[in-house]
Each structure stands twice: as structure tokens, then as C-alpha cells.
Design an enzyme around this catalytic site. Sequence first.
Site, PDB file in Angstrom:
ATOM      1  N   CYS A   2       0.839  -1.142  -0.064  1.00 42.62           N
ATOM      2  CA  CYS A   2      -0.081  -0.153  -0.122  1.00 42.62           C
ATOM      3  C   CYS A   2       0.987   1.471   0.125  1.00 42.62           C
ATOM      4  O   CYS A   2       1.764   1.400   0.860  1.00 42.62           O
ATOM      5  CB  CYS A   2      -0.825  -0.046   1.153  1.00 42.62           C
ATOM      6  SG  CYS A   2      -2.027  -1.323   1.204  1.00 42.62           S
ATOM      7  N   ARG A  27       6.557  -1.103  -3.626  1.00 36.29           N
ATOM      8  CA  ARG A  27       5.973  -1.513  -2.472  1.00 36.29           C
ATOM      9  C   ARG A  27       5.135  -2.522  -2.482  1.00 36.29           C
ATOM     10  O   ARG A  27       4.862  -3.314  -1.311  1.00 36.29           O
ATOM     11  CB  ARG A  27       5.425  -0.299  -1.580  1.00 36.29           C
ATOM     12  CG  ARG A  27       6.158   0.806  -1.299  1.00 36.29           C
ATOM     13  CD  ARG A  27       5.187   1.883  -0.674  1.00 36.29           C
ATOM     14  NE  ARG A  27       4.882   1.741   0.637  1.00 36.29           N
ATOM     15  CZ  ARG A  27       5.335   1.772   1.963  1.00 36.29           C
ATOM     16  NH1 ARG A  27       6.275   2.390   2.118  1.00 36.29           N
ATOM     17  NH2 ARG A  27       4.691   1.472   3.156  1.00 36.29           N
ATOM     18  N   TRP A  74      -2.872  -3.198  -1.588  1.00 32.33           N
ATOM     19  CA  TRP A  74      -2.288  -4.411  -1.416  1.00 32.33           C
ATOM     20  C   TRP A  74      -3.522  -5.208  -0.692  1.00 32.33           C
ATOM     21  O   TRP A  74      -3.429  -5.184   0.444  1.00 32.33           O
ATOM     22  CB  TRP A  74      -0.806  -4.712  -0.929  1.00 32.33           C
ATOM     23  CG  TRP A  74      -0.184  -6.154  -0.767  1.00 32.33           C
ATOM     24  CD1 TRP A  74       0.628  -6.536  -1.800  1.00 32.33           C
ATOM     25  CD2 TRP A  74      -0.153  -6.968   0.030  1.00 32.33           C
ATOM     26  NE1 TRP A  74       0.889  -7.666  -1.565  1.00 32.33           N
ATOM     27  CE2 TRP A  74       0.407  -8.188  -0.313  1.00 32.33           C
ATOM     28  CE3 TRP A  74      -0.702  -7.236   1.382  1.00 32.33           C
ATOM     29  CZ2 TRP A  74       0.903  -9.327   0.029  1.00 32.33           C
ATOM     30  CZ3 TRP A  74      -0.654  -8.443   1.997  1.00 32.33           C
ATOM     31  CH2 TRP A  74       0.120  -9.480   1.410  1.00 32.33           C
ATOM     32  N   ASN A 100      -3.460   3.268   4.742  1.00 29.67           N
ATOM     33  CA  ASN A 100      -2.407   2.216   4.896  1.00 29.67           C
ATOM     34  C   ASN A 100      -2.701   1.656   6.085  1.00 29.67           C
ATOM     35  O   ASN A 100      -2.547   2.388   7.244  1.00 29.67           O
ATOM     36  CB  ASN A 100      -1.084   2.413   4.668  1.00 29.67           C
ATOM     37  CG  ASN A 100      -0.545   3.018   3.134  1.00 29.67           C
ATOM     38  OD1 ASN A 100      -1.498   2.803   2.329  1.00 29.67           O
ATOM     39  ND2 ASN A 100       0.338   3.501   2.998  1.00 29.67           N
ATOM     40  N   GLY A 101      -2.474   0.319   6.475  1.00 30.78           N
ATOM     41  CA  GLY A 101      -2.709  -0.264   7.629  1.00 30.78           C
ATOM     42  C   GLY A 101      -3.804  -1.060   7.963  1.00 30.78           C
ATOM     43  O   GLY A 101      -4.696  -1.212   6.868  1.00 30.78           O
ATOM     44  N   GLU A 475      19.137 -18.181   2.866  1.00 32.66           N
ATOM     45  CA  GLU A 475      18.794 -16.726   2.230  1.00 32.66           C
ATOM     46  C   GLU A 475      19.024 -17.104   0.884  1.00 32.66           C
ATOM     47  O   GLU A 475      18.106 -16.609   0.051  1.00 32.66           O
ATOM     48  CB  GLU A 475      19.830 -15.891   2.533  1.00 32.66           C
ATOM     49  CG  GLU A 475      20.018 -14.460   1.866  1.00 32.66           C
ATOM     50  CD  GLU A 475      18.666 -13.846   1.681  1.00 32.66           C
ATOM     51  OE1 GLU A 475      17.741 -14.110   2.338  1.00 32.66           O
ATOM     52  OE2 GLU A 475      18.751 -12.997   0.765  1.00 32.66           O
ATOM     53  N   LYS A 479      15.829 -16.268  -1.868  1.00 37.94           N
ATOM     54  CA  LYS A 479      15.974 -15.122  -3.024  1.00 37.94           C
ATOM     55  C   LYS A 479      15.436 -15.925  -4.271  1.00 37.94           C
ATOM     56  O   LYS A 479      14.758 -15.355  -4.816  1.00 37.94           O
ATOM     57  CB  LYS A 479      17.429 -14.899  -3.105  1.00 37.94           C
ATOM     58  CG  LYS A 479      17.661 -13.438  -3.507  1.00 37.94           C
ATOM     59  CD  LYS A 479      17.776 -12.411  -2.586  1.00 37.94           C
ATOM     60  CE  LYS A 479      16.697 -12.016  -1.817  1.00 37.94           C
ATOM     61  NZ  LYS A 479      16.847 -11.528  -0.563  1.00 37.94           N
ATOM     62  N   GLU A 482      11.519 -16.248  -4.220  1.00 41.55           N
ATOM     63  CA  GLU A 482      10.893 -14.943  -4.255  1.00 41.55           C
ATOM     64  C   GLU A 482      10.976 -14.533  -5.792  1.00 41.55           C
ATOM     65  O   GLU A 482       9.873 -13.894  -5.996  1.00 41.55           O
ATOM     66  CB  GLU A 482      11.780 -13.904  -3.528  1.00 41.55           C
ATOM     67  CG  GLU A 482      11.475 -13.799  -2.154  1.00 41.55           C
ATOM     68  CD  GLU A 482      12.077 -12.537  -1.421  1.00 41.55           C
ATOM     69  OE1 GLU A 482      13.329 -12.491  -1.494  1.00 41.55           O
ATOM     70  OE2 GLU A 482      11.313 -11.531  -1.118  1.00 41.55           O
ATOM     71  N   HIS A 498      18.662 -37.400   6.917  1.00 41.04           N
ATOM     72  CA  HIS A 498      17.562 -37.578   7.979  1.00 41.04           C
ATOM     73  C   HIS A 498      16.102 -37.495   7.213  1.00 41.04           C
ATOM     74  O   HIS A 498      14.932 -37.299   7.874  1.00 41.04           O
ATOM     75  CB  HIS A 498      17.451 -36.656   9.150  1.00 41.04           C
ATOM     76  CG  HIS A 498      18.707 -37.170   9.803  1.00 41.04           C
ATOM     77  ND1 HIS A 498      19.064 -38.181  10.455  1.00 41.04           N
ATOM     78  CD2 HIS A 498      19.924 -36.365  10.024  1.00 41.04           C
ATOM     79  CE1 HIS A 498      20.182 -38.257  11.245  1.00 41.04           C
ATOM     80  NE2 HIS A 498      20.860 -37.094  10.815  1.00 41.04           N
ATOM     81  N   LYS A 596       7.329  -4.701  -0.628  1.00 47.12           N
ATOM     82  CA  LYS A 596       8.652  -4.561  -0.094  1.00 47.12           C
ATOM     83  C   LYS A 596       8.439  -4.135   1.319  1.00 47.12           C
ATOM     84  O   LYS A 596       9.177  -4.789   2.051  1.00 47.12           O
ATOM     85  CB  LYS A 596       9.239  -2.988  -0.919  1.00 47.12           C
ATOM     86  CG  LYS A 596      10.483  -2.600  -0.312  1.00 47.12           C
ATOM     87  CD  LYS A 596      11.427  -3.515  -0.824  1.00 47.12           C
ATOM     88  CE  LYS A 596      13.017  -3.297  -0.446  1.00 47.12           C
ATOM     89  NZ  LYS A 596      13.908  -4.360  -0.269  1.00 47.12           N
TER      90      LYS A 596
HETATM   91  O1  M6R Z   1      11.971  -4.564   5.860  1.00 48.36           O
HETATM   92  P1  M6R Z   1      12.429  -5.667   6.547  1.00 48.36           P
HETATM   93  O2  M6R Z   1      13.814  -5.935   6.580  1.00 48.36           O
HETATM   94  O3  M6R Z   1      11.780  -5.762   7.962  1.00 48.36           O
HETATM   95  O4  M6R Z   1      11.540  -6.800   5.795  1.00 48.36           O
HETATM   96  C1  M6R Z   1      11.559  -8.277   6.069  1.00 48.36           C
HETATM   97  C2  M6R Z   1      11.115  -9.131   4.991  1.00 48.36           C
HETATM   98  O5  M6R Z   1       9.870  -8.833   4.680  1.00 48.36           O
HETATM   99  C3  M6R Z   1      12.293  -9.002   3.765  1.00 48.36           C
HETATM  100  O6  M6R Z   1      13.320  -9.249   4.268  1.00 48.36           O
HETATM  101  C4  M6R Z   1      11.704 -10.079   2.667  1.00 48.36           C
HETATM  102  O7  M6R Z   1      11.881 -11.379   2.955  1.00 48.36           O
HETATM  103  C5  M6R Z   1      12.371  -9.859   1.499  1.00 48.36           C
HETATM  104  N1  M6R Z   1      11.548  -9.553   0.349  1.00 48.36           N
HETATM  105  C6  M6R Z   1      13.635 -10.404   1.272  1.00 48.36           C
HETATM  106  O8  M6R Z   1      14.246 -10.577   0.100  1.00 48.36           O
END
Ligand code: M6R
Length: 601
Positions: A2, A27, A74, A100-101, A475, A479, A482, A498, A596
Site C-alpha cells: 500500500c 511497495r 495490497w 495504509n494499515g 537466504e 531469494k 521470491e 534424515h 517491499k
Molecule cells: O524491511 P524488512 O527487512 O523488515 O523486511 C523483512 C522481510 O519482509 C524481507 O526481508 C523479505 O523477506 C524480502 N523480500 C527478502 O528479499
Amino acid sequence: MCGIVGYLGPQDAVPILLEGLARLEHRGYDSAGLAVLTDAGAVRVAKRAGRVRDLAAGLPKRFAGHLGIGHTRWATHGPATDANAHPHTDASGRVAVVHNGILDNAATLRARLAERGVPLTSDTDTEVLAHLVAAATADTLEEKVRQALGQVEGTWGLAVLHADHPGEIVVACNGSPLILGVGNGEMYVASDLAALVRHTTRVVMLEDGELATVTADGFTTSTGKGAQEIDVDPDSYEAGDHESFMRKEISEQPSAAESVLRGRLDERFGTTHLGGLNLDARESRAVRRVKILGCGSSYYVGQMGAGLIEELARVPADAEPASEFRYRNPIIELDTLYVAVSQSGETVDTLLAVQEIRRKGGRVIGLVNVVGSAIARACDGGIYLHAGPEVAVASTKALTNMFLGFALLALQLGRVRDLSVADGRRLVAALEQLPGKMKEVLDTEPQIAEIARELSRAESLFFVGRVRGYPVAREGAQKFKEITYRHAEAYPTSELKHGPLALIAPEVPTVAIVPADELTERNIGALHEIAARGGPLVVVTHPEVDLTGLDVRRIDVPRSEVELDPVLLTIPLQLLAYHAAQELGLDIDKPRNLAKSVTVE
Ligand code: M6R
């Protein structure tokens, strides 16, 4: 997640609002809308599911005004439909609201409005605000909005316009950012600096609980707060010559790393200067445990940070998803140092965890990128990450700087304990060399891109690593999934036999993190087990690791000190994900369903 924009001034608001919304697209959103107050004094609304460009293309004729608000939504309450898009209006169509919220008591309020015969035209929580403002009896719009907000529970960044109060927009903030931009005879409103910096660098960041009345000539805030000049380069919000923001941000890592380290390393004493922590040596020594809280990738880097803190400071440390932590009535210990880690500083799960800890008397520091953000403000102190604006949903340079922030913290906690000055100096020297080594990793991009193209053909992949390498693998998998939408699962290498080994097959590649460390031989043993079952292997490793006898695609990264290796091992995984997504022709900066800043629970 949002976005809000607003404009008042001599220009037509519509192109300014559309441009602002386009700058907030990163965002994450699924619908968009505008409301303007026409020169004839009517509120006109245009909104639809889809992209900002669809909204722009479908605007009705003569849709214009010198005052307007806009929104990217969103979906939370109700699907992404035209009716659920913001702005929302009251029954008379004289009040328009963008928000927003989340309003927690929206269901109760909707039921009450329905009982009174108020027609509800959407499934959203926000719509109730428009009706409540319309029903408010106060004289001024700001007081009407205050009366309405007195009836709701939850979080908001919002902007309201009202045909009976022409010439002003009222905004409010509570747990969701709202920023005013001061122009020359014109004013801007936005939920993110990205929408403002091309117009002005004079801004007011509203505090939680604050309201403001904005006119073309200026503003008044409920706390009397004034505007401040911010030091920001508008070009840092542009992709420039890069094909995407993610590509740009990956390449910016060496300079971002220099920024977070600048002025903080002490070569003489082998320690770090972190004034913002608000923690003196005695308080640092009194810390008996470190608990790190973050979400998504920030949580995975938190795991890397916990490892660093245990290794350097020999203080028990662990990381937990902030989204889980606060729901289990956590025991808050006064000799635990809590660390909230967030790029955006807006993630509501992390923010609420911070508030819960502080409510119980705990001390929280923040590792946050966005200066003045809600999480940064909610903490007792912290380390700003200085990565610069990060626009791509897939976080890269901010995560790198989170790791470096943890290294700075671990070094300081270590040096007030048993970490020797020699070890401190060894690590300071290694940190100074990291930006150069990051460049060396980036130079291997063509080779990584070729491997990524092969991986893009797999429907399902494993990412594995041990101890320091395990959060790196987590991580890497995050990535990859995502932005490629492929199923990528991370496991500790030691856990393969296991269970997950059952899935290893020629069509399921494994990306293995195999640094030159005390576990190299064991890691190589696991590679053989995978190879014996026909599983294709990509190994991210150091040049001295001998993989003779294994048929693998190999990515070598330069070595640092062993404690700092995770950050260099992570960068090839960003490039693997990036090039695989590019091969698949996906919209890398706007992955489906993701935002984001995750500002809802
Ligand atoms: O803004 P933040 O670091 O708090 O965000 C946390 C997660 O939403 C963020 O790291 C998300 O997993 C990313 N899209 C990773 O690439």
C-alpha cells in the site's frame, strides 16, 4: 505494501499523483486509485484493480483538480477488485479516504454502520473511516478525522479530503508512515520518500498519533512539529542504466558496505565505535544473552548475526522470526539484549515485537536501514545500515549491510569481553577488505549467470549449508523462490540423510555452500552422497577446496576471515536468483504477491 500520495497546489494534481503512485509500485500492490477535488467543489474518484498504468489509461475525461489523493492497495480485507480499491468515499461522495494499515475493529464498525442503514460498497476496513468522518460533528476537518480515529483500533497512515473543507487535506499516522513534502506554494503527501524526493527534500515525518492539516501554503501538525531538510540524492531512487533495481542494488554492495563501515572501525584497539547503540562498556558487559528478531531475509541474516555474536563475544545468541515471537508471550529478561533487524523499519511484525519487549521493560536496539522509520524510533538505540534506498522487493544490499552491522556489534561485544586485541585487529582488517572482495565476487557474474540459466529449468531445488553456511543457504533459497517462483528449500547439509535425501534425483539440483573451514571434509562427504543419487550440484566454495572426483558446477568466492565468510558466500546466490529469473522472463522488481514493506500482520 500500500502506498499513499497527495498534492495541493497550483498544478493539476492528477499527473503528479500518478507519477507518485508509479514511484511507489515497488511497495507491492494490486489496485490503484485517485480522488480529486474539482475546481467546482466536487469529489471525483477513479480506481481499479491492476497497475497504475491501467488506472492512468482509463481515467475519465476532464478528471482534474488542484487537490487530490492517491493510493496503491495490497489486498487484505477483500479481494483485489475495483470496489475494494482506495480511495473510499462516504454515502454522499463528499469525503474520500486513502489508508495504509489495518483497522482491527472494522467488522464491528461495519456491522454498526449497516444497522444504521449506511450503504457499504466495499469489503474493506478503510471504508468505515469515510463514513465515520462524514458523520463526525466537529467544525474542522482535522477534528472530524480525530473523532473518527477515536472510534477505530489498529494502525494507519491516511489522507482525507472533504468537499465541505476545500483547500485542505488532513493526514494522520499511527504505525504506518506518513510524510509531508514542503514545496514552493504547494504541498505533497506520501507514505514513502520515494514519491517525494523528485519534488522536494524539505519534509515532515509524522510521529505515531500525530495528525496534520495540509494546505497549498503550508501545514500545521498536532504536535507543532516543523519541517526538516533531508540529505538525499533523488537519483538513488532511480534504476538509471540498470535493467532493474535489483541488478543495481546487487552492484552497489561494495559501496554500501563502505558506507556502513565508515568511521566505525578502530584499528588501534581492534574494536568498533557505535555511538548510536546508547550502550556503554559496563552495560555491554552486563548482557548475558542476545536475541535477534526479524522477518524473512532479515531473520536469516539475524541467524548469521547470532553466529557471529556467539563466536566473537561468546554470549549465547539466537534469532527468531519476529512474526512468531510476540505471539508466544515471550519471557523478557533484563540482561538480554534484544536486536530488531529490518531494512524498511516498517515491518509491522518486527515493530510490534519491539513494542512488546519495551512494554515489558526489555532493552532493544535496531539494525535498520531507513532513517527515522517506525522501528528505528521505537528502539532504545541502534546501528543505521546506510545502504541507501533499496527499491527492489528482493533485498540484497541492505542484507549485506545487516551482516556487517552484526559484525560491528559482535566485535564490540567481544572486545569488552574475552576477544583479544589481536583477534579484534584481525577482524577489523578483514572488514576493511570486504568491499574489495565483494567486487571480486561481482566480477564472476558471467559464469554465475550461465549456471543460473541451467538452474532456471529445475522445478525444485535444494540449498544446503552447515553452521555458518546454513543461514546462507536459507537466504539463497529465499531469494531464488521470491523472484523465480521455483520451489527452493533450504536444509542443513547434516540433515539431508534424515529425510530430504529421498527427493534427490537428476531433476532436483542442489546448491551447496562449502567454505574452507572446519567442516569442509564433512560437507564434501555430503556432496558425494548427493552425487551418488544422480543429484546435480552447484557448489559455492573457496578456491582451495578440493572437489576432485565430483562432477559439479563450481562458484569460487575469495576468502575472508572465517567468521566473515557468510557475507561473501551470499552474493553469488543473489546473482543465481537474479539471472534465473531473468532467463524465465519474470518481472524481477515486482514479484507476484509480494511487497517491499510488509505493514500488515
Ligand atoms: O524491511 P524488512 O527487512 O523488515 O523486511 C523483512 C522481510 O519482509 C524481507 O526481508 C523479505 O523477506 C524480502 N523480500 C527478502 O528479499
